[in-house]
Design a protein around this motif. Structure first.
Motif, mmCIF file in Angstrom:
data_model
loop_
_atom_site.group_PDB
_atom_site.id
_atom_site.type_symbol
_atom_site.label_atom_id
_atom_site.label_comp_id
_atom_site.label_asym_id
_atom_site.label_seq_id
_atom_site.Cartn_x
_atom_site.Cartn_y
_atom_site.Cartn_z
ATOM 1 N N MET A 64 0.848 -1.195 0.000
ATOM 2 C CA MET A 64 0.000 0.000 0.000
ATOM 3 C C MET A 64 0.884 1.245 0.000
ATOM 4 N N PRO A 65 0.658 2.208 -0.917
ATOM 5 C CA PRO A 65 1.503 3.406 -1.009
ATOM 6 C C PRO A 65 1.589 4.167 0.306
ATOM 7 N N ALA A 66 2.783 4.650 0.613
ATOM 8 C CA ALA A 66 2.996 5.389 1.858
ATOM 9 C C ALA A 66 2.107 6.624 1.930
ATOM 10 N N GLU A 67 1.900 7.269 0.787
ATOM 11 C CA GLU A 67 1.055 8.467 0.753
ATOM 12 C C GLU A 67 -0.369 8.152 1.192
ATOM 13 N N LEU A 68 -0.870 6.975 0.793
ATOM 14 C CA LEU A 68 -2.219 6.573 1.169
ATOM 15 C C LEU A 68 -2.296 6.238 2.650
ATOM 16 N N TRP A 69 -1.254 5.576 3.178
ATOM 17 C CA TRP A 69 -1.191 5.298 4.610
ATOM 18 C C TRP A 69 -1.269 6.606 5.400
ATOM 19 N N ILE A 70 -0.539 7.614 4.939
ATOM 20 C CA ILE A 70 -0.495 8.897 5.647
ATOM 21 C C ILE A 70 -1.861 9.582 5.602
ATOM 22 N N LYS A 71 -2.477 9.606 4.426
ATOM 23 C CA LYS A 71 -3.789 10.259 4.287
ATOM 24 C C LYS A 71 -4.843 9.581 5.160
ATOM 25 N N MET A 72 -4.908 8.265 5.075
ATOM 26 C CA MET A 72 -5.896 7.538 5.862
ATOM 27 C C MET A 72 -5.576 7.614 7.350
ATOM 28 N N GLY A 73 -4.287 7.520 7.677
ATOM 29 C CA GLY A 73 -3.875 7.548 9.077
ATOM 30 C C GLY A 73 -4.194 8.870 9.751
ATOM 31 N N LEU A 74 -3.869 9.978 9.081
ATOM 32 C CA LEU A 74 -4.135 11.298 9.669
ATOM 33 C C LEU A 74 -5.632 11.553 9.809
ATOM 34 N N ALA A 75 -6.399 11.203 8.768
ATOM 35 C CA ALA A 75 -7.847 11.395 8.817
ATOM 36 C C ALA A 75 -8.474 10.556 9.925
ATOM 37 N N SER A 76 -8.015 9.323 10.074
ATOM 38 C CA SER A 76 -8.546 8.431 11.111
ATOM 39 C C SER A 76 -8.137 8.899 12.503
ATOM 40 N N PHE A 77 -6.934 9.448 12.610
ATOM 41 C CA PHE A 77 -6.472 9.997 13.890
ATOM 42 C C PHE A 77 -7.379 11.148 14.321
ATOM 43 N N LEU A 78 -7.746 11.995 13.366
ATOM 44 C CA LEU A 78 -8.651 13.107 13.653
ATOM 45 C C LEU A 78 -10.030 12.583 14.049
ATOM 46 N N TRP A 79 -10.466 11.510 13.389
ATOM 47 C CA TRP A 79 -11.736 10.873 13.754
ATOM 48 C C TRP A 79 -11.704 10.420 15.216
ATOM 49 N N GLY A 80 -10.608 9.815 15.625
ATOM 50 C CA GLY A 80 -10.476 9.373 17.013
ATOM 51 C C GLY A 80 -10.558 10.535 17.987
ATOM 52 N N ILE A 81 -9.896 11.651 17.666
ATOM 53 C CA ILE A 81 -9.963 12.837 18.527
ATOM 54 C C ILE A 81 -11.397 13.358 18.586
ATOM 55 N N GLY A 82 -12.091 13.353 17.438
ATOM 56 C CA GLY A 82 -13.469 13.831 17.400
ATOM 57 C C GLY A 82 -14.387 13.017 18.290
ATOM 58 N N VAL A 83 -14.228 11.703 18.273
ATOM 59 C CA VAL A 83 -15.053 10.833 19.120
ATOM 60 C C VAL A 83 -14.785 11.110 20.598
ATOM 61 N N MET A 84 -13.523 11.336 20.935
ATOM 62 C CA MET A 84 -13.180 11.647 22.313
ATOM 63 C C MET A 84 -13.775 12.996 22.740
ATOM 64 N N MET A 85 -13.759 13.976 21.845
ATOM 65 C CA MET A 85 -14.332 15.283 22.146
ATOM 66 C C MET A 85 -15.838 15.171 22.342
ATOM 67 N N TRP A 86 -16.472 14.309 21.563
ATOM 68 C CA TRP A 86 -17.919 14.114 21.710
ATOM 69 C C TRP A 86 -18.251 13.573 23.111
ATOM 70 N N SER A 87 -17.479 12.596 23.559
ATOM 71 C CA SER A 87 -17.733 12.041 24.892
ATOM 72 C C SER A 87 -17.530 13.104 25.969
ATOM 73 N N ARG A 88 -16.603 14.012 25.721
ATOM 74 C CA ARG A 88 -16.368 15.112 26.657
ATOM 75 C C ARG A 88 -17.516 16.117 26.625
ATOM 76 N N ALA A 89 -18.034 16.390 25.438
ATOM 77 C CA ALA A 89 -19.135 17.353 25.311
ATOM 78 C C ALA A 89 -20.369 16.902 26.073
ATOM 79 N N ILE A 90 -20.594 15.595 26.103
ATOM 80 C CA ILE A 90 -21.761 15.065 26.805
ATOM 81 C C ILE A 90 -21.721 15.424 28.292
ATOM 82 N N ASN A 91 -20.503 15.508 28.850
ATOM 83 C CA ASN A 91 -20.380 15.878 30.258
ATOM 84 C C ASN A 91 -20.875 17.298 30.516
#
Length: 336
Positions: A64-91
């Motif tokens: 799998m091309p390194a460029e694709l790993w980076i694009k998917m990895g960064l986007a997914s990392f941001l998704w993880g942060i977003g989910v964590m922020m959502w759980s915080r917002a509920i508080n």
């Protein structure tokens, strides 16, 4: 098209119900339950599923091309942060409002984002799809308003109406919106990674549906990094590690494993639904998927009497919101 719509709806229902087994765990605090859940759903289940179901697993991801790993990895990392922020917002603002604002932002941005990757459909389809998304958004706004009224109805002390309470509400809304924006990384990662992974998967002799499993692998692994770090910090900060020392650990683990399987299966099913829906699959599927999830959560709340103390006006807004979501799904499906 019908098959893709039904698959997206089924995925949304699964996502809306995946947390239900949590009610059967005993002796675990929030941090204990959800740290095990994210460990299983982000690492264990995707790795096992990918290695068992994907022929040529090593070849597909090894080349799998390194460029694709980076694009998917960064986007997914941001998704993880977003989910964590959502759980915080509920508080800050509660489940009803936090869920509505978060998912509303996800649907609005996440359903349009794939157009940057896949390109625009024809004008008539685009008009219908955007119109449907706006109807869905209206429904979520109405549902959010219903949540605010319900919280007001249930308010029992003047302290809740203090300036501090208003500040917390503003902070929570901001966190939910930003979290929703970041969580759209899931849709982008799916859109940008699917073409290569589908071709690579087909080259190894896999069936069409296996592409969904392949797409989920880099998304979940990357998103799981931030979630694992967050809960490790929470377990230490709140001294909750001792909570794992309970006689109910084995049964709790099985319930949480069931949650993890449902959560992963819902995401993989969405990816397959997006593929089945064709060129506009990410936009159409993402809107249907998240809307079905919200509707399922609302219906579950009604069944469990979450709205029993709400005023008639709050309930009317709730039902109007649900109606708009369903109508939006139909319009989006017609656009496809």
């Amino acid at each position: 098209m019908t098959e893709g719509v039904l698959l997206a709806v089924a995925a949304g229902i699964m996502l809306g119900l995946y947390a239900l087994p949590e009610k059967f765990t005993k002796g675990f605090r929030y941090e204990n339950t959800w740290s095990v859940f994210f460990l299983l759903t982000m690492f264990v289940v995707p790795i096992v599923a990918s290695m068992l179901l994907i022929q040529g697993f090593g070849e597909i991801f090894g080349t799998m091309p390194a460029e694709l790993w980076i694009k998917m990895g960064l986007a997914s990392f941001l998704w993880g942060i977003g989910v964590m922020m959502w759980s915080r917002a509920i508080n800050y603002i509660g489940l009803s409002l936090g869920f509505s604002i978060f998912i509303g932002t996800v649907i609005l941005i996440g359903s349009l984002l794939p157009f940057l990757v896949d390109g625009l459909p024809d004008t008539d389809s685009l008009v219908l799809i955007v119109s449907g998304i706006l109807v869905v958004l209206l429904g979520i706004i109405l549902k959010g308003r219903a949540g605010l009224l319900r919280e007001k109805d249930e308010r029992s002390s003047k302290a809740d109406q203090s300036q501090k309470g208003k500040a917390n509400m503003s902070t929570g809304i901001l966190i939910a919106v930003v979290g929703g924006l970041l969580a759209t990384g899931f849709s982008y990662a799916n859109a940008v990674g699917r073409p290569y992974l589908h071709e690579a998967s087909q080259a190894q002799g896999n069936a069409d549906w296996v592409t969904a499993v392949a797409v989920m692998f880099p998304i979940f692994i990357s998103g799981g990094v931030v979630m694992t770090a967050y809960f490790a910090y929470q377990l230490t900060q709140k001294k909750a590690w001792e909570g794992f020392k309970t006689s109910a650990f084995a049964s709790n683990f099985l319930w949480i494993l069931l949650m993890a399987v449902f959560h992963y299966a819902a995401s993989a099913l969405f990816a397959f639904a997006a593929f089945k829906l064709g060129d506009s699959g990410n936009t159409v599927g993402y809107a249907i998927y998240n809307t079905a999830c919200v509707v399922t959560a609302i219906v579950s709340g009604i069944i469990t009497k979450e709205w029993i103390s709400a005023s008639p006006k709050a309930k009317r807004l709730l039902y109007a919101g649900v109606a708009c979501m369903v109508l939006g799904i139909l319009v989006i499906a017609a656009g496809n």
